[in-house]
Design a protein around this motif. Structure first.
Motif, PDB file in Angstrom:
ATOM      1  N   ALA A   1       0.840  -1.204   0.000  1.00 56.61           N
ATOM      2  CA  ALA A   1       0.000   0.000   0.000  1.00 56.61           C
ATOM      3  C   ALA A   1       0.875   1.254   0.000  1.00 56.61           C
ATOM      4  O   ALA A   1       0.531   2.272   0.596  1.00 56.61           O
ATOM      5  CB  ALA A   1      -0.933  -0.014   1.207  1.00 56.61           C
ATOM      6  N   GLU A   2       2.019   1.177  -0.667  1.00 57.26           N
ATOM      7  CA  GLU A   2       2.971   2.292  -0.678  1.00 57.26           C
ATOM      8  C   GLU A   2       2.374   3.497  -1.406  1.00 57.26           C
ATOM      9  O   GLU A   2       1.852   3.364  -2.504  1.00 57.26           O
ATOM     10  CB  GLU A   2       4.277   1.873  -1.351  1.00 57.26           C
ATOM     11  N   PRO A   3       2.490   4.669  -0.801  1.00 57.60           N
ATOM     12  CA  PRO A   3       1.974   5.887  -1.422  1.00 57.60           C
ATOM     13  C   PRO A   3       2.981   6.444  -2.431  1.00 57.60           C
ATOM     14  O   PRO A   3       4.157   6.081  -2.414  1.00 57.60           O
ATOM     15  CB  PRO A   3       1.829   6.838  -0.230  1.00 57.60           C
ATOM     16  N   PRO A   4       2.538   7.354  -3.282  1.00 58.30           N
ATOM     17  CA  PRO A   4       3.434   7.920  -4.296  1.00 58.30           C
ATOM     18  C   PRO A   4       4.199   9.153  -3.819  1.00 58.30           C
ATOM     19  O   PRO A   4       4.584   9.990  -4.616  1.00 58.30           O
ATOM     20  CB  PRO A   4       2.462   8.283  -5.423  1.00 58.30           C
TER      21      PRO A   4
ATOM     22  N   PHE B   1      -5.496   7.175  -4.685  1.00 58.20           N
ATOM     23  CA  PHE B   1      -4.436   6.185  -4.539  1.00 58.20           C
ATOM     24  C   PHE B   1      -4.318   5.729  -3.094  1.00 58.20           C
ATOM     25  O   PHE B   1      -4.861   6.337  -2.181  1.00 58.20           O
ATOM     26  CB  PHE B   1      -3.084   6.696  -5.039  1.00 58.20           C
ATOM     27  N   ARG B   2      -3.592   4.636  -2.941  1.00 55.68           N
ATOM     28  CA  ARG B   2      -3.320   4.127  -1.598  1.00 55.68           C
ATOM     29  C   ARG B   2      -2.392   5.105  -0.893  1.00 55.68           C
ATOM     30  O   ARG B   2      -1.532   5.712  -1.505  1.00 55.68           O
ATOM     31  CB  ARG B   2      -2.621   2.785  -1.668  1.00 55.68           C
ATOM     32  N   ALA B   3      -2.567   5.153   0.403  1.00 54.12           N
ATOM     33  CA  ALA B   3      -1.701   6.028   1.198  1.00 54.12           C
ATOM     34  C   ALA B   3      -1.299   5.291   2.463  1.00 54.12           C
ATOM     35  O   ALA B   3      -1.550   5.745   3.576  1.00 54.12           O
ATOM     36  CB  ALA B   3      -2.403   7.343   1.508  1.00 54.12           C
ATOM     37  N   GLY B   4      -0.709   4.112   2.268  1.00 54.29           N
ATOM     38  CA  GLY B   4      -0.187   3.358   3.387  1.00 54.29           C
ATOM     39  C   GLY B   4      -1.135   2.353   3.994  1.00 54.29           C
ATOM     40  O   GLY B   4      -0.770   1.648   4.916  1.00 54.29           O
ATOM     41  N   SER B   5      -2.351   2.260   3.473  1.00 58.10           N
ATOM     42  CA  SER B   5      -3.366   1.392   4.055  1.00 58.10           C
ATOM     43  C   SER B   5      -4.103   0.616   2.969  1.00 58.10           C
ATOM     44  O   SER B   5      -4.316   1.131   1.868  1.00 58.10           O
ATOM     45  CB  SER B   5      -4.376   2.247   4.829  1.00 58.10           C
ATOM     46  N   HIS B   6      -4.523  -0.603   3.313  1.00 59.25           N
ATOM     47  CA  HIS B   6      -5.358  -1.402   2.409  1.00 59.25           C
ATOM     48  C   HIS B   6      -6.844  -1.183   2.675  1.00 59.25           C
ATOM     49  O   HIS B   6      -7.683  -1.800   2.040  1.00 59.25           O
ATOM     50  CB  HIS B   6      -5.035  -2.891   2.559  1.00 59.25           C
TER      51      HIS B   6
END
Length: 174
Positions: free
Chosen positions: A98-101, A124-129
């Motif tokens: 869940a890596e953020p950009p 987008f994902r921001a560290g969480s599923h």
């Protein structure tokens, strides 16, 4: 839960964002389904090792990274997808996958597929599923200054039929 470091980073740079809680979604397809939005609006971070330097390559959720294009654009000899064990330490407060950009926050360069720039807003994902983040594309570009180029493989004929062609065009019975 979106890590507090990400939230602080965005607030410190005065970037407005919205949070969206959703059912647990590990794959990009699951995320698109959970958010119930067009897949072109959802961006995913792919960690690539380009001459052993990790890069965050941001692509549309259902797209495949074209490593040959990555090598050419970055001017490197080798490019490959990184194994989780090779990048997990860069994102200590994030769930793996869940890596953020946000390369500026995590000390990595960022490249983005040009097709995403057509969107006014990105999810987008921001560290969480279990939670996603939405922000304006212009804010993301101002924050990260990503290298923007073509980084995705064209759709296969099967994918074109599944995602882009009508039933009449596919040859399938109506």
């Amino acid at each position: 839960m979106i890590p507090s470091a990400i939230q602080s980073y965005l607030r410190r740079h005065r970037v407005l964002f919205e949070r969206y809680a959703h059912a647990r979604a590990v794959t990009a397809t699951e995320l698109v389904d959970a958010l119930n939005v067009p897949s072109a609006r959802v961006a995913r971070s792919v960690i690539v090792l380009a001459d052993r330097q990790p890069w965050i390559v941001v692509v549309p959720a259902l797209a495949t990274v074209d490593l040959r294009q990555v090598r050419h654009t970055l001017g490197v000899r080798t490019a490959r997808l990184a194994a989780e064990s090779e990048f997990a330490d860069h994102f200590p407060d994030c769930e793996t996958g869940a890596e953020p950009p946000f390369g500026e926050l995590y000390g990595l360069p960022v490249a983005m597929d040009e097709s995403l720039s057509a969107n006014e807003r990105l999810l987008f994902r921001a560290g969480s599923h279990e939670e996603a983040l939405e922000m304006r594309f212009q804010d993301f570009a101002r924050l990260e200054w990503p290298l923007v180029a073509s980084f995705i493989q064209p759709l296969s004929r099967e994918e074109e039929r599944r995602y882009g062609a009508s039933v009449e065009d596919s040859g399938a019975p109506a």
